[in-house]
Every structure is written in structure tokens, then in C-alpha cells.
Design an enzyme around this catalytic site. Sequence first.
Site, mmCIF file in Angstrom:
data_model
loop_
_atom_site.group_PDB
_atom_site.id
_atom_site.type_symbol
_atom_site.label_atom_id
_atom_site.label_comp_id
_atom_site.label_asym_id
_atom_site.label_seq_id
_atom_site.Cartn_x
_atom_site.Cartn_y
_atom_site.Cartn_z
ATOM 1 N N LYS A 52 -3.616 5.529 5.895
ATOM 2 C CA LYS A 52 -4.818 6.357 6.416
ATOM 3 C C LYS A 52 -4.610 7.854 6.891
ATOM 4 C CE LYS A 52 -6.277 1.861 9.337
ATOM 5 N NZ LYS A 52 -6.079 1.229 11.370
ATOM 6 N N GLN A 96 -3.980 2.275 16.751
ATOM 7 C CA GLN A 96 -3.431 0.503 15.811
ATOM 8 C C GLN A 96 -2.688 -0.175 16.745
ATOM 9 O OE1 GLN A 96 -3.831 0.979 12.224
ATOM 10 N NE2 GLN A 96 -3.844 -1.830 12.344
ATOM 11 N N ASP A 119 -13.379 2.981 15.630
ATOM 12 C CA ASP A 119 -13.280 1.496 15.068
ATOM 13 C C ASP A 119 -14.035 1.116 15.847
ATOM 14 O OD1 ASP A 119 -10.914 1.238 14.305
ATOM 15 O OD2 ASP A 119 -9.929 1.075 15.831
#
Length: 297
Positions: A52, A96, A119
Amino acid sequence: MTEIIDGNAVASEIRSEISGCVETLTEAGVTPGLATVLMSDDPASETYVSMKQQDCEEVGINGIHVEIEPDAPSEELFETIDRLNDDPEVHGILVQLPVPDHVDKRAVIRAIDPAKDVDGFHPENVGRLVAGDARFKPCTPHGVQKLLEAYEIDTEGADAVVVGRSDIVGKPLANLLIQKAPQGNATTTVCHSRTDDLAAKTSTADIVIAAAGVPELIDGSMLKEGATVIDVGVNRVDADTDKGYKLVGDVDYESAKSVAGAITPVPGGVGPMTRAMLLYNTVAAASDHHDIEIELP
């Protein structure tokens, strides 16, 4: 001839357009910033976060990475989130998952500023998605929609079956597919581990999206001739390879390919799209925060 849906190619095109959006923002004095937070020593999580950050560098997003020891007190993670919430250079925050057992995952999601929740997991953003007024679409479901769009697979009036009911993929994707919007208007059935006779549901579907996390759960005998098959699953199974394993999806690719009209491979299908849509959401967050108009793909 079955069409192979190339997620790498579609994601590359999207990243190229996102780079242009970043240039527009930079010219206006704004550099989009994405903060990733890792509280794990899981190699897969470490690799994913690293990828990422590489993606951010590629398109010009400022990547900020914070690592917290897995056995650190949960307060350290929440203090980090508070600091990033208050940082004007950070437009998106991604913690994460999974987090360690002593940390409340739902509390972590709620702690992130909804305007920086790229997200799309915060309850406020989930509510907006269900209401048809999404601030951020979760990355994997949005990526699936973009793949369907890129390959001109019409969802309007189609019978779609989503196999899986997770908060990350199954539930939001089902909501997106039923909405009165582009890449929506599908008649959508959600199946899961308690579904009786799964094959009876999938075999009549125009579109099957497998996101159950079960290796090769769906094979060609369970599909309608010409169906579109989107395989979200990524599973390690033992194999006679140098690594001792191979990656497979939730679909038995070879048997499904002989029946499907279009299908995503694993890897190289949905995975690259998930990462691309994270960049998309980060740039959208920066645009919204600074009220600078851009044309996202």
C-alpha cells in the site's frame, strides 16, 4: 470463449487517472496523505501494508507508516489514531486488521475520524452506504464494481449471488448491487456458511461473487452457462512448490472457466483493485476536505 477479467490492467488504468487527480490537488497546494498503522508481526499484514505504501509513492500520495508492537497496550494504538485524526497532513487512516486479541477491533474502527476512514468501515460510513449516500465505498466492493464496469457487465436486472456475509466484502457489496445506481439495480441474494444447497442458488445466477474465504468452494457444476464469476477469495493451500503452498480463490478456477462467460483469476483479479480503490478513497478524502474539485475515475 471465456473472458478473463484482468484486475491488474484495470487497476493500472485507475492508478494512472488517480495520479492526474493528485497532480491537480498538488497544484492547488494539497498533497493527499495516507497513514497506515500496523500493530502486528504477521508477515502477510506486513507485506500488504508495504504494498500500500508503494502504491502511494507511485501515484504521488504522501505515505505515513506507523508500527506499534503487538504486545503494546491498546492505549498506544488509540493515542496514535487520535494523533492522526488531528494531523491536517493526513487525509486517510488505515489500521491494518487484524489487531491483537487484547484490542477491541470495533472500538478501533469507531475511533477513526469518519472523514478519514478510507476503508469505509466506521458505523457512520456504513450507514451512509446503506442509505445510498456513501462517503467512501469499501475498497474491495468498490473494486468489484469497477471491474464489472470496465468489462461492460450489466448488473441492471441481473440475478446476482454474493457468497459471503462479512462486514468487509459481502454485506457492503450486496448493498451496492441492490442500489438504484450505476453498477446496481441487481436482484441480489446473499449466501453464507449456513445456506442450504448453495449450488441451487449459484446455478441460476447471472453474476456470482465468491467471498466466503473457503478454498475452491464453488466449481463449474454450480454455475450457470455464461455467468460472470468474481472471485474475491485468496487462500493458501498446501502444494508441491518452493514455498510449500499456492494461492487459490473461493472458486475452482479451471472447472469454472469452462462454464463462465467471464471470470477473475486469483491472483490478478480483485486484489489489485482493492489497493487501487484505497488510493481512490484517499484522494477523494483530500478533495472533500479542501473543497477542491477533481475528476476521479
